[in-house]
Design an enzyme around this catalytic site. Structure first.
Site, short mmCIF file in Angstrom:
data_model
loop_
_atom_site.label_atom_id
_atom_site.label_comp_id
_atom_site.label_asym_id
_atom_site.label_seq_id
_atom_site.Cartn_x
_atom_site.Cartn_y
_atom_site.Cartn_z
N LYS A 173 -7.18 -11.95 3.74
CA LYS A 173 -7.58 -11.50 4.64
C LYS A 173 -8.97 -11.77 4.95
CE LYS A 173 -5.08 -6.80 5.20
NZ LYS A 173 -5.37 -5.49 4.73
N LYS A 229 5.81 -12.76 6.99
CA LYS A 229 6.65 -11.34 7.04
C LYS A 229 5.85 -10.80 8.36
CE LYS A 229 2.40 -8.91 4.75
NZ LYS A 229 2.18 -7.32 4.26
N LYS A 267 1.56 -6.06 11.47
CA LYS A 267 0.71 -5.55 12.91
C LYS A 267 -0.38 -6.86 13.38
CE LYS A 267 0.86 -1.32 10.20
NZ LYS A 267 0.54 -0.50 9.07
P1 AMP Z 1 1.00 -1.65 6.06
O1 AMP Z 1 1.12 -1.71 7.02
O2 AMP Z 1 0.71 -2.81 5.20
O3 AMP Z 1 -0.31 -0.76 5.35
O4 AMP Z 1 2.02 -1.49 5.15
C1 AMP Z 1 2.71 -0.03 5.20
C2 AMP Z 1 4.08 0.09 4.13
O5 AMP Z 1 4.57 -1.25 4.85
C3 AMP Z 1 3.54 -1.01 2.68
O6 AMP Z 1 4.35 -0.41 1.27
C4 AMP Z 1 4.53 -1.94 2.79
O7 AMP Z 1 4.55 -3.37 2.08
C5 AMP Z 1 5.20 -2.46 4.10
N1 AMP Z 1 5.80 -3.01 4.79
C6 AMP Z 1 4.77 -4.65 5.44
N2 AMP Z 1 4.99 -4.84 5.88
C7 AMP Z 1 6.62 -5.02 5.45
C8 AMP Z 1 7.48 -5.97 5.77
N3 AMP Z 1 7.59 -7.27 7.17
N4 AMP Z 1 8.96 -6.24 5.24
C9 AMP Z 1 9.14 -5.08 4.34
N5 AMP Z 1 7.96 -4.22 4.56
C10 AMP Z 1 6.96 -4.21 4.59
#
Ligand code: AMP
Ligand code: TRP
Length: 326
Positions: free
Chosen positions: A111, A192, A195
């Protein structure tokens, strides 16, 4: 009974990576453990977000949690900022963490990392996450693969604290799903799904219309050798589709691969499975989201339950470091 806790940032539309990597397992865990789930709004402040957007994203995510099947009568659902002990314990932990170990966090580096203008909150973000977890004497933390390193840091901080001030915190473990832990972008399958990616075609959101889901899967990048086989290194695009399909069916991607010979058939059925998986969630979502009064009442009850645990852990830690009780 084992205790679990997890959290997601309210930083925009939830995609199927969030669903398969995290939310789906939250729902499974609530039936097996004493489960705490929060919307980590304080973490979302590390990005420059408009206040009204943050507020509406927070209610969106609460509604997604409920629509996905989290039941506030079974688990504790709350908003991180409603339980002030999270920031209080984060401070105690910050005073034991080192610059070096936080600088090594790959998410921090991704980031932007250590630059003159980097926000301090982005740097200390994993310590706040550690506080979220350690306040609740948690055994397991269901998260996607990208949170592994943050969990390691949490364990290190807990062990250090215990060593210095006496047995205080339970040492938590990450539980990473076997399938869906890392859902990749449909257009750039070596990265991956996230958002913040600019290719909207590469990300399927949980609330995407069925036609939208079909379109994105149809346009998903594959390869030209025409053989259906699960191989993340050589055929990352196809592997992404197989994993998504497999995560819907609750089987291994290799099992799905055996059933197909043509990419087109696989894509058609993967889209159908995903649409079915998301349909009930999408139907319930509107109902919850359109009733902010009920959402707030639910959050208030959740915060009271969370606070009852968090305030005790915090006081224990504060006493241990020598902060005089009021
Ligand atoms: P975040 O959106 O980064 O706050 O992630 C929220 C949750 O979703 C966390 O547990 C991440 O590990 C999971 N997560 C986010 N992106 C992915 C992805 N592409 N594949 C699997 N899990 C994800
Ligand atoms: N850092 C996590 C993410 O980006 C979100 C998070 C904050 C979290 N606090 C947590 C996850 C506590 C699990 C437990 O996804």
């Amino acid at each position: 009974m084992a205790r679990v806790l997890s959290g997601i940032q309210p930083s925009g539309a939830m995609h199927i990576g969030n669903y398969f990597g995290a939310i789906k397992n939250f729902v499974i865990e609530q039936g097996q453990a004493d489960a705490f789930y929060c919307v980590v709004d304080l973490h979302a402040l590390t990005q420059n977000v408009e206040p009204e957007i943050l507020a509406s994203n927070t209610l969106d995510l609460m509604a997604i949690y409920l629509a996905s099947g989290l039941n506030p009568d079974v688990c504790t659902l709350f908003l991180q900022s409603h339980v002030v002990e999270h920031t209080q314990l984060a401070w105690l932990l910050e005073c034991t963490a080192s610059m070096g170990e936080l600088r090594r966090m790959t998410q921090f580096k991704d980031k932007g990392g250590d630059q003159e203008g980097t926000r301090v909150g982005l740097f200390t973000y994993p310590v706040l996450m550690a506080a979220d977890i350690l306040l609740y004497d948690v055994d397991r933390v269901p998260v996607g693969d990208d949170q592994r390193q943050h969990l390691e840091l949490t364990r290190d901080l807990a062990q250090r604290f215990n060593h210095r001030f006496g047995e205080m915190f339970v040492i938590p473990e990450a539980t990473i799903p076997a399938v869906g832990a890392r859902v990749m972008d449909l257009q750039e399958p070596t990265r991956k799904m996230s958002k913040s990616v600019s290719s909207p075609l590469g990300t399927i959101n949980m609330l995407d219309e069925p036609s939208e889901i079909e379109r994105k899967i149809k346009k998903a990048v594959t390869d030209t050798d025409g053989e259906v086989r699960y191989d993340t290194a050589v055929k990352p695009g196809l592997a992404t589709l197989l994993s998504i399909f497999a995560a819907c069916e609750g089987v291994a991607p290799t099992i799905i691969a055996e059933r197909y010979e043509r990419y087109g058939d696989l894509k058609r059925d993967a889209a159908a499975a995903l649409i079915e998986e998301l349909r009930p969630i999408q139907q319930r979502y509107r109902e919850y989201r359109d009733d902010p009064v009920a959402l707030k009442a639910m959050m208030e009850l959740g915060a009271a339950k969370a606070r009852a645990v968090a305030s005790q852990t915090y006081r224990r830690a504060a006493d241990a470091v020598g902060l005089v009780a009021p």
